[in-house]
Design a protein around this motif. Sequence first.
Motif, short mmCIF file in Angstrom:
data_model
loop_
_atom_site.label_atom_id
_atom_site.label_comp_id
_atom_site.label_asym_id
_atom_site.label_seq_id
_atom_site.Cartn_x
_atom_site.Cartn_y
_atom_site.Cartn_z
N SER A 34 0.83 -1.20 0.00
CA SER A 34 0.00 0.00 0.00
C SER A 34 0.86 1.25 0.00
O SER A 34 2.07 1.20 0.22
N GLU A 35 0.23 2.38 -0.21
CA GLU A 35 0.96 3.65 -0.23
C GLU A 35 1.49 4.02 1.14
O GLU A 35 2.47 4.75 1.27
N ASN A 36 0.82 3.53 2.20
CA ASN A 36 1.26 3.85 3.55
C ASN A 36 2.50 3.06 3.97
O ASN A 36 3.05 3.29 5.04
N GLY A 37 2.90 2.11 3.13
CA GLY A 37 4.07 1.31 3.46
C GLY A 37 3.79 0.22 4.46
O GLY A 37 4.69 -0.24 5.16
N ASP A 38 2.53 -0.23 4.58
CA ASP A 38 2.16 -1.29 5.51
C ASP A 38 2.44 -2.64 4.85
O ASP A 38 1.53 -3.35 4.42
N ASP A 39 3.72 -3.02 4.77
CA ASP A 39 4.09 -4.27 4.12
C ASP A 39 3.89 -5.47 5.04
O ASP A 39 3.63 -6.57 4.58
N ILE A 40 4.03 -5.26 6.35
CA ILE A 40 3.93 -6.35 7.33
C ILE A 40 2.57 -6.26 8.03
O ILE A 40 2.17 -5.20 8.49
N LYS A 41 1.90 -7.41 8.10
CA LYS A 41 0.63 -7.50 8.82
C LYS A 41 0.74 -8.61 9.84
O LYS A 41 1.20 -9.71 9.53
N LEU A 42 0.31 -8.32 11.06
CA LEU A 42 0.40 -9.27 12.16
C LEU A 42 -0.91 -9.26 12.93
O LEU A 42 -1.41 -8.18 13.29
N SER A 43 -1.46 -10.43 13.17
CA SER A 43 -2.72 -10.52 13.91
C SER A 43 -2.72 -11.80 14.73
O SER A 43 -2.08 -12.80 14.38
N LEU A 47 -10.68 -18.55 17.95
CA LEU A 47 -12.09 -18.75 17.62
C LEU A 47 -12.60 -17.55 16.81
O LEU A 47 -12.10 -17.28 15.74
N PHE A 48 -13.56 -16.82 17.36
CA PHE A 48 -14.14 -15.69 16.63
C PHE A 48 -13.52 -14.34 17.01
O PHE A 48 -13.96 -13.30 16.53
N VAL A 49 -12.51 -14.38 17.87
CA VAL A 49 -11.88 -13.14 18.33
C VAL A 49 -10.58 -12.93 17.52
O VAL A 49 -9.77 -13.85 17.40
N ARG A 50 -10.42 -11.75 16.99
CA ARG A 50 -9.23 -11.43 16.19
C ARG A 50 -8.68 -10.08 16.62
O ARG A 50 -9.40 -9.09 16.66
N LEU A 51 -7.40 -10.08 16.96
CA LEU A 51 -6.72 -8.87 17.42
C LEU A 51 -5.69 -8.47 16.37
O LEU A 51 -4.75 -9.22 16.09
N LYS A 52 -5.86 -7.30 15.81
CA LYS A 52 -4.95 -6.79 14.79
C LYS A 52 -3.85 -5.98 15.47
O LYS A 52 -4.13 -4.99 16.14
N ILE A 53 -2.59 -6.41 15.28
CA ILE A 53 -1.46 -5.75 15.91
C ILE A 53 -0.74 -4.81 14.94
O ILE A 53 -0.44 -3.68 15.26
N LEU A 54 -0.45 -5.31 13.75
CA LEU A 54 0.20 -4.52 12.71
C LEU A 54 -0.61 -4.60 11.42
O LEU A 54 -1.11 -5.68 11.09
N PRO A 55 -0.76 -3.51 10.71
CA PRO A 55 -0.32 -2.15 11.05
C PRO A 55 -1.18 -1.55 12.15
O PRO A 55 -2.36 -1.88 12.28
N ALA A 56 -0.58 -0.69 12.94
CA ALA A 56 -1.29 -0.08 14.06
C ALA A 56 -2.36 0.88 13.56
O ALA A 56 -2.22 1.50 12.51
N LYS A 57 -3.41 0.96 14.34
CA LYS A 57 -4.50 1.87 13.97
C LYS A 57 -4.07 3.32 14.14
O LYS A 57 -3.40 3.67 15.11
N GLU A 58 -4.45 4.13 13.20
CA GLU A 58 -4.14 5.55 13.29
C GLU A 58 -5.10 6.24 14.27
O GLU A 58 -6.31 6.00 14.24
N LYS A 59 -4.51 7.05 15.13
CA LYS A 59 -5.33 7.76 16.11
C LYS A 59 -6.11 8.88 15.43
O LYS A 59 -5.56 9.65 14.64
N LYS A 60 -7.39 8.94 15.77
CA LYS A 60 -8.23 9.98 15.18
C LYS A 60 -7.98 11.31 15.87
O LYS A 60 -7.86 11.39 17.09
N ILE A 61 -7.86 12.34 15.08
CA ILE A 61 -7.64 13.69 15.61
C ILE A 61 -9.00 14.32 15.87
O ILE A 61 -9.84 14.45 14.96
N ARG A 62 -9.22 14.67 17.12
CA ARG A 62 -10.49 15.29 17.51
C ARG A 62 -10.24 16.73 17.94
O ARG A 62 -9.32 17.01 18.70
#
Length: 238
Positions: A34-43, A47-62
Motif C-alpha cells: 500500500s501507499e502507507n508502506g504497511d508491508d507487514i501485517k500481524l494478527s 475462535l471468533f476473536v481477532r486482534l490486529k497488531i500490525l499495522p497499528a490503527k491511526e489515532k483519530k484527531i479530535r
Amino acid sequence: MTALYITLGVLLAVGALLFARIKIKISYNTVSSSENGDDIKLSVSYLFVRLKILPAKEKKIRLRNFTYKKTHPKKKKAEKAATEKKKKQKKKKGAAAAPQKKGVPEKKEEAEGSGGIVRIISEISDIISDVIGRFPSKLRLDISRFYLSVGGRDAMSTAITYGAAVEAVGAVLTLLECSPVDTRCPREESYRIEPDFVSGKIKADIRLALSIRAGSLIRLGLSLIVRSVVRLINGSDG
C-alpha cells in the motif's frame, strides 16, 4: 435427562475451547504494498476473536482535544507540582544526611538472602528451559504462500542472487521439516521463486501462520507452575 444434556453440552463447549487453536498470522507483501508502506501485517486470533497488531490503527484527531483548557494547564497545577518536587528533594537530603548503621550480622543476612534468591532464580530458569524444550512439538507452522522475486544490478548478479535464494530457502524448509515443529509447506502453485531481470528489485509475498492449541498452552503453563512450586518446597525443606 435434562441434566445429562446440559453436562454433555458443557463438556463439548470446554472441549471445543481447549482444542481450538490460538493463531498468529504474519503476512509480508512488497509486491502489492500500500501507499502507507504497511508491508507487514500481524494478527492474533482465537475462535471468533481477532486482534490486529500490525499495522497499528491511526489515532483519530479530535478538535475537542485541542481546547484552551487542555492545551494550557492552570497555574495552580504547576505550582502544586513544584511544591511537591521541593518536598521530595528535602526528604532525599534528610535521608542522605542520616547516619548509616554498620554491622556484620546484617551483612551476613544480606549475603544469605542474596544466595537464596540466586538459587531460586537458577531453579526456575531450569524449569522454564525444560518446558520450553517441549514447546516446539506443540506448535504448527502453516506456510500458505511463498513468492519471491529476486533481482540485481545486472543479469549476472541477478542469476547469482537467484541461485543463492533458491538454496537458502530450500535449506530453511528442510530444517523446518526436520524440526519438532509441525510444519506444513506451501503447495506447488503457492510456492515460487523467480528471477527478475527487468526491474532489478527484490519482491516478496509471504503468508504464514503459527498456531498452538489452547489446551496445550494451558497444560504447559500448569506444568511450569506445579514444577516450580514443588522445586521451591523441596528446596526450602533441604
